[in-house]
Design a protein around this motif. Structure first.
Motif, short mmCIF file in Angstrom:
data_model
loop_
_atom_site.label_atom_id
_atom_site.label_comp_id
_atom_site.label_asym_id
_atom_site.label_seq_id
_atom_site.Cartn_x
_atom_site.Cartn_y
_atom_site.Cartn_z
N UNK A 151 0.81 -1.20 0.00
CA UNK A 151 0.00 0.00 0.00
C UNK A 151 0.85 1.26 0.00
N UNK A 152 0.44 2.24 -0.79
CA UNK A 152 1.21 3.48 -0.98
C UNK A 152 0.79 4.51 0.07
N UNK A 153 1.77 5.04 0.78
CA UNK A 153 1.56 6.14 1.73
C UNK A 153 2.52 7.26 1.35
N UNK A 154 1.98 8.41 0.99
CA UNK A 154 2.80 9.56 0.59
C UNK A 154 2.65 10.69 1.60
N UNK A 155 3.73 11.02 2.28
CA UNK A 155 3.70 12.12 3.24
C UNK A 155 4.01 13.40 2.46
N UNK A 156 3.11 13.70 1.52
CA UNK A 156 3.34 14.80 0.58
C UNK A 156 2.03 15.54 0.34
N UNK A 157 2.15 16.70 -0.31
CA UNK A 157 0.97 17.45 -0.76
C UNK A 157 0.95 17.56 -2.27
N UNK A 158 1.91 16.95 -2.97
CA UNK A 158 2.02 17.14 -4.42
C UNK A 158 2.20 15.83 -5.19
N UNK A 159 1.93 14.70 -4.59
CA UNK A 159 2.06 13.44 -5.31
C UNK A 159 1.07 13.38 -6.46
N UNK A 160 1.35 12.49 -7.40
CA UNK A 160 0.58 12.39 -8.64
C UNK A 160 -0.92 12.23 -8.40
N UNK A 161 -1.31 11.38 -7.47
CA UNK A 161 -2.71 11.09 -7.21
C UNK A 161 -3.16 11.84 -5.96
N UNK A 162 -4.13 12.72 -6.14
CA UNK A 162 -4.60 13.56 -5.04
C UNK A 162 -5.12 12.73 -3.87
N UNK A 189 7.56 11.60 -7.01
CA UNK A 189 8.45 11.12 -8.07
C UNK A 189 8.44 12.04 -9.29
N UNK A 190 7.43 12.90 -9.42
CA UNK A 190 7.34 13.75 -10.60
C UNK A 190 8.48 14.77 -10.60
N UNK A 191 8.71 15.39 -11.77
CA UNK A 191 9.82 16.32 -11.91
C UNK A 191 9.66 17.52 -10.97
N UNK A 192 10.80 18.01 -10.51
CA UNK A 192 10.80 19.14 -9.60
C UNK A 192 12.18 19.38 -9.04
N UNK A 193 12.36 20.45 -8.28
CA UNK A 193 13.67 20.77 -7.72
C UNK A 193 14.08 19.77 -6.66
N UNK A 194 15.37 19.69 -6.35
CA UNK A 194 15.82 18.77 -5.30
C UNK A 194 15.18 19.10 -3.96
N UNK A 195 14.93 18.07 -3.18
CA UNK A 195 14.40 18.23 -1.83
C UNK A 195 15.53 17.91 -0.85
N UNK A 196 15.92 18.85 0.02
CA UNK A 196 17.00 18.57 0.96
C UNK A 196 16.70 17.35 1.81
N UNK A 197 17.73 16.57 2.11
CA UNK A 197 17.57 15.34 2.88
C UNK A 197 16.91 15.61 4.23
N UNK A 198 17.27 16.71 4.87
CA UNK A 198 16.71 16.98 6.19
C UNK A 198 15.21 17.29 6.12
N UNK A 199 14.77 17.90 5.01
CA UNK A 199 13.34 18.17 4.83
C UNK A 199 12.58 16.87 4.58
N UNK A 200 13.14 16.03 3.71
CA UNK A 200 12.51 14.73 3.43
C UNK A 200 12.44 13.89 4.70
N UNK A 201 13.52 13.83 5.45
CA UNK A 201 13.55 13.00 6.65
C UNK A 201 12.57 13.51 7.70
N UNK A 202 12.42 14.81 7.80
CA UNK A 202 11.52 15.37 8.81
C UNK A 202 10.08 14.93 8.58
N UNK A 203 9.71 14.70 7.32
CA UNK A 203 8.36 14.22 7.01
C UNK A 203 8.28 12.70 7.09
N UNK A 204 9.30 12.02 6.59
CA UNK A 204 9.23 10.57 6.43
C UNK A 204 9.43 9.81 7.74
#
Length: 297
Positions: free
Chosen positions: A20-31, A63-78
């Motif tokens: 099962x897919x869990x995205x801790x995001x606000x911009x993933x492909x599927x709303x 996964x869609x195209x976009x600017x790099x996400x700093x590791x510390x920002x990604x880790x803080x959510x994940x």
């Protein structure tokens, strides 16, 4: 039998696994799969486990195209999401291509890394060091960058060659073959026709003897097929039943792990898996039960 060795267990595949897919995001492909916060991701992940999913794949970078996400920002959510779901009993994979984030995710309770970058020496070394499971996905350049499909003369033969080279490198760096699952990377640097050709010929990828991980849920190629053109492809929210059909075909073709959003696709995984596995004692019990004339309830 194909085995996938994770950090804390081994998976075998008498039946295919629904991740099962869990995205801790606000911009993933599927709303419908944008959890937004770690707290919501934990609730969403719990709901997937209660619905019967066998595994969770948790990510915090679209996964869609976009600017790099700093590791510390990604880790803080994940990391909080993984920590909150690690006690569910189902294995968790961290959907990340950052070595630093992957290391933190494994400490937090993930038992596998789902890496859409195609792998690097540093990532392979981390996988070897930790003994975690690893999803090796085909891609022809860095993630989050749009590229024109390469138009391979034979896309499946290309995948065989590419996976052969990457698996060999991983093993040279200490990764066990049993730790690796392979993902053909549908929609990544591939045309719609190439995606469909891969689905037709999935059994050829089983020649590696590695678990076959297929991520196709609500992807663009499904929207293009349903609409009849890439330009007019249906949006992700209208691709559920196309995904159900593609999921069933992928299982029939030998997929071991299906990365999916919906309960409908999980049901398709279950039915197609039972058809693929052939008769069992339980099947005979089901078929022997009385039923109305005409076969309708």
């Amino acid at each position: 039998m194909v085995i996938w060795r994770l950090a804390d267990r081994e998976l075998s595949f008498e039946q295919p696994v629904g991740a099962g897919i869990v995205n801790v995001t606000t911009d993933s492909m599927f709303e419908g799969a944008r959890s937004g916060t770690a707290e919501q991701a934990i609730r969403d992940g719990m709901a997937l486990v209660e619905a019967g999913f066998d595994m969770l794949d948790i990510g915090a970078v679209a996964a869609k195209s976009g600017p790099p996400v700093p590791a510390e920002v990604e880790a803080a959510a994940l990391i909080p999401a993984i920590e909150g779901l690690a006690g569910t009993g189902v294995p968790i994979s961290a959907d990340t291509f950052s070595v630093e984030v992957a290391r933190a995710a494994l400490v937090a309770g993930a038992v596998a890394v789902n890496d859409i970058s195609g792998g690097s020496e540093r990532m392979f070394e981390l996988v070897a060091e930790t003994g975690c499971g690893y999803v090796l996905m085909h891609i022809e350049g860095p993630p989050r960058v749009d590229r024109v499909p390469a138009d391979y003369a034979d896309v499946v033969e290309h995948l065989k060659s590419w996976f052969g080279g990457r698996v060999e490198l991983a093993q040279r760096l200490g990764v066990s073959e049993e730790q690796i699952a392979i993902d053909p990377g549908l929609d990544f640097d591939l045309s719609t026709e190439e995606d469909l050709e891969i689905l037709r010929r999935l059994p050829e990828l089983r020649a590696f003897g590695l678990p076959l991980y297929v991520s196709l849920s609500r992807k663009d190629f499904i929207g293009a097929v349903l609409a009849g053109s890439w330009e007019g492809r249906l949006p992700p929210g209208e691709r559920e039943w196309g995904t159900v059909a593609a999921t069933a075909l992928a299982v029939r073709g030998g997929a071991d792990i299906l990365r999916i959003h919906d309960r409908s696709s999980l049901q398709a995984t279950r039915i197609a898996g039972r058809v693929r596995s052939g008769p069992t004692g339980r099947n005979r019990d089901i078929s022997s039960r009385s039923r109305p004339v005409g076969g309708q309830a």
